[in-house]
Design a protein around this motif. Structure first.
Motif, short mmCIF file in Angstrom:
data_model
loop_
_atom_site.label_atom_id
_atom_site.label_comp_id
_atom_site.label_asym_id
_atom_site.label_seq_id
_atom_site.Cartn_x
_atom_site.Cartn_y
_atom_site.Cartn_z
N ARG A 262 44.24 40.23 49.86
CA ARG A 262 43.39 39.33 49.07
C ARG A 262 44.23 38.84 47.90
N THR B 224 37.15 43.90 48.30
CA THR B 224 37.82 43.23 47.18
C THR B 224 38.99 44.09 46.70
N GLU C 78 43.59 37.63 45.17
CA GLU C 78 43.14 38.01 43.82
C GLU C 78 43.64 39.39 43.42
N TYR C 79 44.05 40.19 44.42
CA TYR C 79 44.41 41.58 44.12
C TYR C 79 45.84 41.85 44.54
N ASN D 225 41.26 34.68 50.27
CA ASN D 225 40.66 34.70 48.95
C ASN D 225 39.17 34.38 49.07
#
Lengths: 637, 247
Positions: free
Chosen positions: A585, A577, A587-588, A518
Motif C-alpha cells: 500500500r 492498511t 500510503e504505508y 492505494n
C-alpha cells in the motif's frame, strides 16, 4: 465462523510428531470403505490422490485438463527447497523455517511453516526414489543452487524443468494407482459446486467438458487442490485454464477465504508486447544466480544495451541491497523494477522492462556452462522475443505469478467446513504475504505426500460414517443450480465474449490492485468491477450448446466467478492498511520505500465469510502469534 | 500481415468434418500462433459463430496440451517448438496455412482440432512408473547416480506427452513416446527392478490401444518439440528383446 487453527501445544520442533501420534487412525481394512474426492491433479492433488490410494482409500480424482499430467505445476522452472544441508553450508530445518516466515513478511502460521520445513527432506527422498532426474554433480550426488531470500544453497532442480519432472513423478504414482483400479480418474471434468450435507462437505457437482453432462459425486471427504487465482489479472504466468471457480464455489458454500489480496508479482517475466497478449511467461528466478539486473543510470536513455558503458548503468539491486544483491525476495525485486521504470529508466519499446544481463556470467563461466545451467530458458526467451540472450541482455518485467491467499485451513489442512480439505496453492497456510522461490513445489508435495495422508484419517475416524447418496436433495439442488447457470450463459445472447470481459477485469485489477495499491485506486476498482459484472450478465455472448465441448461456455463460468472474486480481493486490499510482502500500500512505506508493516493492527490473517448474494462479506481474523521468529522489519541490505 | 487459414472443422466425433477458409487480418508478427487463433475466435464469437476448438493451457511449451498440424507438420515448421511457442514472425503476408488435428486411430477427434489422447495415459498406467509408496524412500543421496546417466535419463524424461510423434508417423506409432519413458526409468538405478516387466507391459498396452508399428522413418524425432532422440527406440527394442528372451 469457527477459525480454530488447532495448532498442537508444545515446542515447535515437537508439534508435528506429537500431533501425528494424537491423530486418530483408520484401520487398514476400513480404509477402502471411505471415498475421498480429490479435485485437481497438480503436485498437491496428484500426490494426495496417489498417497491416499496407496493407503487403501477409495479415491476419485478430477481435473479439467485432458490428462492429469498437464496441471500447471508442470510449468514451474527453478526448483524445490529442502533443508538437507548437503552443501554443508549451515542449512537446517530451523533455518528453512526461519527464512520462510521472514520471507513471508510475518504473515504465516509458524507451526505450519515449521512442519513444511521438516517434511521438505522426505519430499526429496520420495521424488528421487520415483526416478525424478534431479541435477547431479560428477560424484553422482544431488546438486543444489540458491534462490531468492536465502543465503544457503538448498534448492534441488532438474534443469529449468523442475516442476515438470516433479509432476511427472506424482503423475506416475497416480497412474500406478489408476492402473491398479484404486483411483478413478475423471479428466476433462470441471468442478462447479461443493455439496454440503448436515454441514459437512460430502460431494461435488461437475461438468463433463466433452459431453456437457452435469453430474454429482458423493464421498466421505473432499480435497480441493485446485491451484491459485492469479488469472483474475487475465495476464499472468498461470496457464490459460487456471481459475478460482472450485475455491470460490466452496467459499459460497461457507468456507472462509483468507488473505485474497496477497498475490505474488514475479520480478523476472518476459514483458508484455501487445494487446493481443494471452499470457505471460516466466523466466526462472534461478537466472538471478548469474544474471545481473540493471537499467540505464539516466532516464530516457534509448541507446542499445551494448552502447551503454558500465559507468552509465545502475545495477540497482546490487546497489540498494549489497548483502542479497540480485537475490532479494520476489516482492522486493518486483517493486524495485517498477520504481526504476516509474523513474523513466525502463528499457524496451514500451519502457516497461529492465535488463537481466548474463555478459559477466558468460565471461566468467563460458557460454557452454551458462547453456548447461539455463539453456532451455534462453531457448524459450528467444522463441518468444526473437532476441538472442547470449548476445543481448534479456528484458524482463514483473508479472502476476502466484497467490499466497486461498481458502482458510487449520493445521490439519481442513477448512472451516468439516470434511473440506484444501492443499497446495489453493490454501493460504504457509507463505504469508510473500512466497520464497522454490517453495511452491515444496508446499504442494508436502501437503499431498506427507500431511493429508495423516490428517484426513483423523477426520474420517471421528466423523459419523453415515453414507450419503447423490439422490439426496442437497445434490439435486446443487445440480439444478449448475444447470441453471449454464442455461443462463447460453441465453443472454449479447455481443461480448467471456475473454473480452476477462481482459477488462484484468486491466482493472492490475492497475488498481497490482504491484502497488492505494485507497483511491482500490475504491475506483470497487466501482468499476460491479459495473463490469452487470454488463457481463447482460451482454455476454456464448455461441454453441451446453451439451457438448464448448470452450466459450467453460470460460464464461470462470470469468463470472473472477468478476465476483476480484471485488473481494480489492476489499481485502483496501482494509489491510499496511504494507507487507506482496501487498504494497503506497500510503504505508518506509523512507527508503520499503514495505511498512503494522504489526499492532494487522498481525493476523483476514478471513472472508460469504453472506449471500448482494450482501457484503464479513471479515474475520485469525491472530498470528510469533513465538520463535521475532517480528522485525525485513532487511536484505 | 494478412493470412488465409484453412482450418479443419468437425462438430463432434460423428461429424464427417471439412476444411473451412478464414481470412485473418492485421496479424502482428510478435503474436504466437495460438494468439492469432484467439484473434480469429474473438471475431467468430462476435458474429455469433462457434470458435475453433483447440487444446492449449500453459502456452509456454511444457504442458503438452497444444496439438495441431500446421501445414502438415505437427506443431508447425519450427524444430523443437510447440504450437504455442511458434510465433507469427515465422510467416509472411499472404501465406495460406492449413491447420488440422492430429490424425491417428488411437487419437479420435473430439471437436475441430481437439483429440482424445487418453491412450497415452493408459500406457503410463500399465507400467510407466517406479513402484514406491509414499514414505518408503531412503535418503536421496544414498544411491549416487552417474552424472551422464542422470543427464541421459533427463533427456528422455523431457517428453511432454503431446502426441506429435504419433501424428508425424506414417504408421501412427507411439514408439517414441513409450521409448522415452522406458529409457528414462531404464537409465536410473531406481528403475531397474521393474525394467523387464515395464517394457513388456507398456508395449503390450501400446499395441492394444491401436497405435501402429515402427518402421524407422524417424519422422517422430523430427517432429518432437522436445527433440527426444530415436536412440531411445533402439534402447527400448533391446530391452524388449532381452525381457522377452528372459521369460
Amino acid at each position: 465462523m469457527n477459525l480454530d487453527a488447532k495448532i498442537p501445544s508444545g515446542p515447535i520442533a515437537e508439534k508435528w510428531d506429537k500431533h501425528r501420534f494424537n491423530l486418530k487412525v483408520v484401520n487398514p481394512a476400513n480404509k477402502r470403505k471411505y471415498k475421498v474426492l480429490v479435485v485437481g491433479s497438480g503436485l498437491a492433488g496428484a500426490s494426495a490422490a496417489a498417497s491416499l490410494a496407496e493407503l487403501g482409500y477409495d479415491v476419485d480424482c478430477f481435473c479439467f485438463q485432458d490428462s492429469p499430467r498437464r496441471a500447471h505445476s508442470i510449468a514451474a522452472q527453478g526448483g524445490i527447497n529442502a533443508a538437507k544441508n548437503y552443501q554443508n553450508d549451515g542449512d537446517s530445518i530451523y533455518r528453512l523455517f526461519y527464512d520462510t516466515v521472514k520471507g513471508g513478511d510475518y504473515r504465516a502460521r509458524e507451526a505450519n511453516v515449521y512442519r513444511l520445513a521438516q517434511v521438505s527432506n522426505n519430499i526429496i527422498d520420495q521424488c528421487v526414489a520415483q526416478g525424478v532426474p534431479f541435477a547431479r554433480d560428477y560424484g553422482g550426488l544431488l546438486a543444489n543452487r540458491s534462490f531468492g531470500g536465502a543465503q544457503v544453497s538448498r534448492t534441488f532442480y532438474a534443469r529449468g524443468q523442475t516442476g515438470q519432472q516433479l509432476l511427472l513423478g506424482a503423475y506416475s504414482a497416480l497412474s500406478r494407482q489408476i492402473g491398479a483400479g484404486k483411483v478413478k480418474m475423471h479428466a476433462r471434468t470441471e468442478m462447479l459446486d461443493l455439496v454440503l450435507v448436515d454441514g459437512h462437505a460430502r460431494g461435488i457437482v461437475t461438468r463433463n467438458l466433452v459431453s456437457g453432462k452435469i453430474q454429482s459425486w458423493a464421498g466421505d471427504a473432499v480435497i480441493l487442490a485446485t491451484g491459485g487465482y492469479g488469472n483474475v489479472f487475465y495476464l499472468s504466468t498461470n496457464a490459460k485454464g487456471c481459475n478460482v471457480t472450485a475455491a470460490y464455489r466452496a467459499y459460497k458454500r461457507g468456507a472462509g477465504f483468507a488473505n485474497p489480496c496477497f498475490t505474488q508479482i514475479h520480478p523476472t517475466c518476459i514483458p508484455v508486447s501487445g494487446d493481443y497478449q494471452s499470457k505471460l511467461t516466466l523466466m526462472s528466478e534461478s537466472l538471478r544466480n548469474d544474471g545481473r539486473v540493471w537499467v540505464p543510470a539516466e532516464g530516457g536513455d534509448k541507446r542499445a544495451a551494448g552502447d551503454i558503458s558500465e559507468a552509465e548503468r545502475d545495477y540497482y539491486l546490487e546497489r540498494r541491497y549489497p548483502s542479497f544483491g540480485n537475490l532479494v525476495p520476489r516482492d522486493v525485486a518486483s517493486r524495485a523494477a517498477k520504481k526504476a521504470c516509474d523513474e523513466g529508466r525502463g528499457v524496451g519499446e514500451t519502457g516497461l522492462g529492465v535488463y537481466l544481463d548474463f555478459a559477466d556470467a558468460i565471461n566468467r563461466l563460458g557460454e557452454d556452462q551458462v547453456r548447461a545451467r539455463y539453456g532451455n530458458l534462453f531457448h524459450m526467451y528467444e522463441k518468444i522475443t526473437g532476441e538472442n540472450p547470449y548476445q543481448v541482455p534479456m528484458r524482463i518485467y514483473p508479472a502476476v505469478h502466484y497467490t499466497m491467499g486461498g481458502l482458510w485451513v487449520d493445521y490439519n489442512l481442513m477448512s472451516n467446513v468439516p470434511g473440506l480439505h484444501v492443499l497446495g496453492e489453493a490454501n493460504f497456510s504457509d507463505h504469508g504475504a510473500n512466497r520464497l522461490g522454490a517453495s511452491a513445489l515444496m508446499q504442494g508435495l508436502a501437503d499431498g505426500y506427507f500431511v493429508i495422508p495423516y490428517t484426513i484419517g483423523d477426520y474420517l475416524a471421528t466423523s459419523s460414517g453415515d453414507k450419503v447418496s447423490t439422490e439426496q436433495q442437497e445434490f439435486k439442488d446443487a445440480e439444478a443450480q449448475a444447470n441453471q447457470q449454464v442455461d443462463k450463459f447460453l441465453s443472454i445472447g449479447g455481443k461480448r465474449s467471456p475473454d473480452s470481459f476477462h481482459k477488462e477485469l484484468g486491466k482493472i485489477m492490475w492497475e488498481y490492485c497490482g504491484m502497488a495499491r492505494n485507497e483511491a485506486g482500490l475504491k475506483t476498482a470497487l466501482e468499476k468491477i460491479p459495473a463490469l459484472r452487470e454488463e457481463f450478465w447482460e451482454n455476454l455472448s456464448v455461441p454453441g450448446s451446453g451439451a457438448d465441448f464448448n470452450t466459450t461456455l467453460e470460460k464464461a463460468g470462470r470469468v463470472a466467478d473472477f468478476l465476483e472474486f476480484g471485488e473481494m480481493m480489492c476489499n481485502d486490499a483496501l482494509l489491510r492498511t499496511e504494507s507487507c510482502g506482496g501487498h504494497f500500500r503506497e500510503e504505508y512505506q518506509s523512507e527508503e520505500g520499503e514495505a511498512l508493516r503494522d504489526d499492532e493492527n494487522f498481525c493476523h490473517g483476514a478471513i472472508w465469510e460469504y453472506s449471500g448474494a448482494g450482501n457484503a462479506p464479513t471479515r474475520h481474523r485469525e491472530e498470528l502469534e510469533f513465538e520463535y521468529v521475532k517480528l522485525t522489519q525485513r532487511s536484505y541490505k | 500481415m494478412n493470412l488465409t487459414l484453412k482450418v479443419w472443422r468437425q462438430s463432434g466425433p460423428q461429424d464427417k468434418g471439412k476444411i473451412v477458409d478464414y481470412a485473418v487480418k492485421d496479424i502482428n508478427s510478435h503474436m504466437s500462433f495460438l494468439e492469432m487463433l484467439d484473434v480469429l475466435n474473438e471475431e467468430l464469437i462476435a458474429k455469433g459463430e462457434e470458435p475453433i476448438a483447440f487444446d492449449h493451457d500453459c502456452r509456454e511449451g511444457i504442458c503438452g496440451s497444444c496439438s495441431m498440424m500446421i501445414d502438415g507438420i505437427p506443431h508447425g515448421p519450427d524444430r523443437g517448438t510447440t504450437a504455442c511457442q511458434l510465433h507469427m514472425r515465422r510467416f509472411k503476408d499472404g501465406d495460406v496455412v492449413y491447420v488440422e488435428p492430429w490424425q491417428a486411430k488411437a487419437f479420435p477427434v473430439i471437436k475441430d482440432l481437439v483429440v482424445d489422447r487418453s491412450a497415452f495415459d493408459r500406457i503410463i498406467q500399465s507400467g510407466g512408473f517406479v513402484s514406491i509408496n509414499t514414505g518408503n524412500a531412503q535418503d536421496a543421496n544414498a544411491l549416487p547416480v552417474n552424472k551422464d546417466s542422470a543427464e541421459a535419463a533427463f533427456d528422455a524424461a523431457a517428453c511432454i506427452g503431446c502426441g506429435a510423434c504419433v501424428a508425424a508417423c506414417p504408421n501412427a506409432s507411439a514408439m517414441l513416446f513409450v521409448a522415452a519413458k522406458v529409457s528414462h526409468l531404464g537409465k536410473l538405478p531406481q528403475g531397474q527392478p521393474e525394467r523387464a516387466k515395464r517394457v513388456q507391459s507398456m508395449v503390450s498396452t501400446m499395441d492394444t490401444e491401436g497405435f501402429g508399428s515402427c518402421t524407422n522413418t524417424f519422422e517422430c524425432e523430427a517432429a518432437c518439440p522436445k527433440e527426444i532422440s530415436v536412440t531411445n527406440i533402439a534402447q527400448m527394442n533391446r530391452d524388449y528383446m532381452q525381457s522377452s528372451l528372459g521369460d
